[in-house]
Write an enzyme that holds these catalytic residues in place. Structure first.
Site: not given
Lengths: 307, 271
Positions: A144, A207, A243
């Site tokens: 991430d 995300k 996400k």
């Protein structure tokens, strides 16, 4: 690997991004969040929410012991009840990846590591690339990364694009999730622009947030990002995952995200391969809701493991 | 001179320190008013509010809790005339309000004495200093009797608060106005939000959810009918709730300790 683009190409890509109807997006998000999901549909949604969850701990005080406890919970969220599935992944700082990998081997639960000077992203490119590479070497299945919001907001899209490309290359074969930190981007137009930029640069997932900045994930921002994913899919045929993370604490909110996902992107995205919920305290609430549906009585925190 | 328009009151539920309508939007007619008919979601939200308020309330010093109970008595005294008219006036209403005020004052004085009265130092055959102290049970569910609507509730509410518990109470179903007005007294009596939550509605609809709620630690069911009590006891077994069955409650230390847990400590000495 992301193909290198010239400045002119990137400019035309960014100019081609449509503006977002703010009032429309907020109204649509509000109407979707009001949908009532009950009984067997609710149980199905809660099961999916667990299977799509990135169980997260991103604290300075994280220890190997806490990671071990988190991993046990990730594999078997409800001790003694095998009907509750494992979560999709645990998400932690790079230095704890090796510890998590040791606990999760063979369980099917993946290890996700934040990287690239999380949460601010304010560091040197080679440091960020090296961090991502080391996290993968230590066993991370997913990385991430955060974008450099300073560069994005000052209009240096090329720098953001190149960084994502470089990190993507460094973390192969791990999946790359790109954190936009929408709370710092200011407008929906910026969110949409950053989404397209990240996807064009090779993101496997986009995300919303780090969880360290308020506001974190919100429904309207998520709608804007999902619509960007949909449009990107129409243009290029690539399926990019989504996400939301940060501030998702209750089953009710988690279900609202699933409803929005269903309405915006459809069944192809209702899987852990394309959708994740980043959360630390959501899991207990989901377990309590499942218990309530099964037993018929309201549940108490006291009977669920503390994280 | 123009005729004055009366400002009529909309009675509300008291949840988490706020006066709200039922989440369901429902109401029922009682005593000539439309009063909110709480749903099980209101009950769930009330328990959540009580649970959130419990740590702070139970951690207050006993003296501070006593000060707050005394202030509730003061606020009730100030609204004596309002309660008299709500309860139909006359000498029985006067006696009920006076007894309710006296009850608050009585328990206000008891808060810092419960531990001395109920706590013990126990003789044990070993190198231990062994003592027992009462501690609040947690979130207490409570059913107010149908009558008397004010004193019936106060007689059960005051001892629960005296012991440091947080309460979710169901008001008298046919006569809910006194309880809903008492909420205004509690709100101005400096009681922290969520420590008392008062719901009006159908008892038959709410009681099973209250009795089976895993986050309710004790239930004062003394005002329930016998069939209700049997069902309550069965549902309460899920998390081994303490169920109080006392029919009549007079001001007494026992009314307080009935809703407390006793903790015994074995403290090693001389080792």
């Amino acid at each position: 690997m992301a193909t290198a683009v010239t400045l002119a190409h990137l400019g035309s890509l960014m100019r081609g991004v449509r503006t977002v109807d703010q009032v429309g997006a907020e109204e649509r998000a509000a109407s979707l969040s009001k949908r009532s999901i009950k009984r067997s549909s609710k149980l199905w949604a809660l099961d999916l929410a667990i299977r799509c969850m990135d169980l997260t701990t991103l604290e300075g005080a994280d220890t190997p012991g806490k990671v071990a406890a988190l991993c046990s919970k990730a594999i078997r969220p409800q001790p003694g009840d095998a009907s509750i599935p494992s979560v999709a992944a645990v998400c932690l700082y790079p230095s704890l990846v090796a510890e998590a990998t040791r606990h999760l081997r063979g369980s099917g639960v993946r290890v996700a590591s934040v990287a690239t000077a999380f949460p601010s992203g304010q560091s040197f490119l080679d440091v960020k690339v090296a961090e991502a590479r080391q996290a993968v070497a230590a066993g991370a299945d997913e990385v991430d990364m955060v974008i450099d919001r300073g560069a994005f907001l000052s209009g240096d899209y090329q720098k953001v694009y190149d960084e994502i490309g470089a990190v993507k290359e460094a973390c192969e074969p791990a999946h790359l999730k790109v954190i936009l930190e929408t709370g710092e981007l200011g407008t929906y137009d910026n969110v949409r622009r950053a989404s397209i930029l990240a996807m064009a640069a090779g993101a496997d997932f986009i995300k919303t947030s780090t969880g360290k900045v308020q506001p974190a994930a919100t429904l309207p921002v998520s709608l804007v990002m999902m619509e960007s994913i949909r449009d990107f899919h129409h243009e290029t045929g690539r399926l990019v995952g989504f996400k939301p993370a940060g501030g998702i604490r209750t089953s009710k909110v988690a279900i609202a995200y699933l409803v929005m996902l269903w309405e915006t992107l459809g069944a192809e995205w209702m899987t852990p391969e394309r959708f994740r919920l980043g959360a630390s305290s959501l899991l207990n609430d989901v377990l309590m809701q499942i218990s309530k549906e099964r037993s018929g009585s309201y549940q108490s925190d006291d009977y669920f493991t503390k994280d | 001179m123009a005729e004055r328009l009366e400002v009529r009151k909309t009675y509300k539920l008291y949840m988490g320190g706020q006066f709200v309508r039922s989440e369901s939007g429902r109401s029922y007619a009682a005593e000539g008013f439309n009063v909110p008919r709480a749903s099980r979601k209101d009950l769930r939200d009330s328990v959540r509010a009580a649970r959130a308020a419990f740590p702070g309330w139970s951690a207050r010093t006993a003296m501070n809790r006593g000060q707050i109970l005394y202030r509730i008595a003061e606020m009730l005294e100030g609204r004596r005339a309002q309660f008299l008219s709500l309860l139909g006036g006359g000498r029985p209403a006067g006696r009920q309000v006076d007894a309710a005020i006296a009850t608050w004052v009585w328990y206000a004085g008891l808060t810092d004495k419960v531990a001395q009265l109920a706590g013990t130092v126990n003789p044990v055959a070993g190198p231990y200093f062994n003592f027992t102290i009462p501690e609040p049970t947690g979130v207490v569910g409570m059913v107010a009797p149908e009558e008397p609507p004010l004193l019936g509730l106060v007689a059960r509410l005051a001892p629960a608060l005296c012991g440091g518990n947080a309460v979710v109470a169901l008001a008298s179903e046919p006569l809910p106005l006194a309880a809903l007005t008492l909420a205004e007294v509690l709100a101005t009596g400096d009681l922290p939000p969520g420590v008392v939550n008062l719901l009006s509605g159908r008892r038959a609809e709410l009681l099973p959810w209250l009795a089976s709620h895993m986050d309710v630690n004790a239930l004062d069911a003394g005002a329930c009918t016998d069939p209700e009590l049997a069902a309550v006891e069965e549902a309460a077994a899920g998390n081994l709730k303490r169920v109080v069955r006392q029919r009549e409650v007079q001001p007494s230390p026992q009314a307080v300790t009935a809703l407390m847990e006793f903790k015994t400590v074995w403290h090693p000495i001389g080792v």
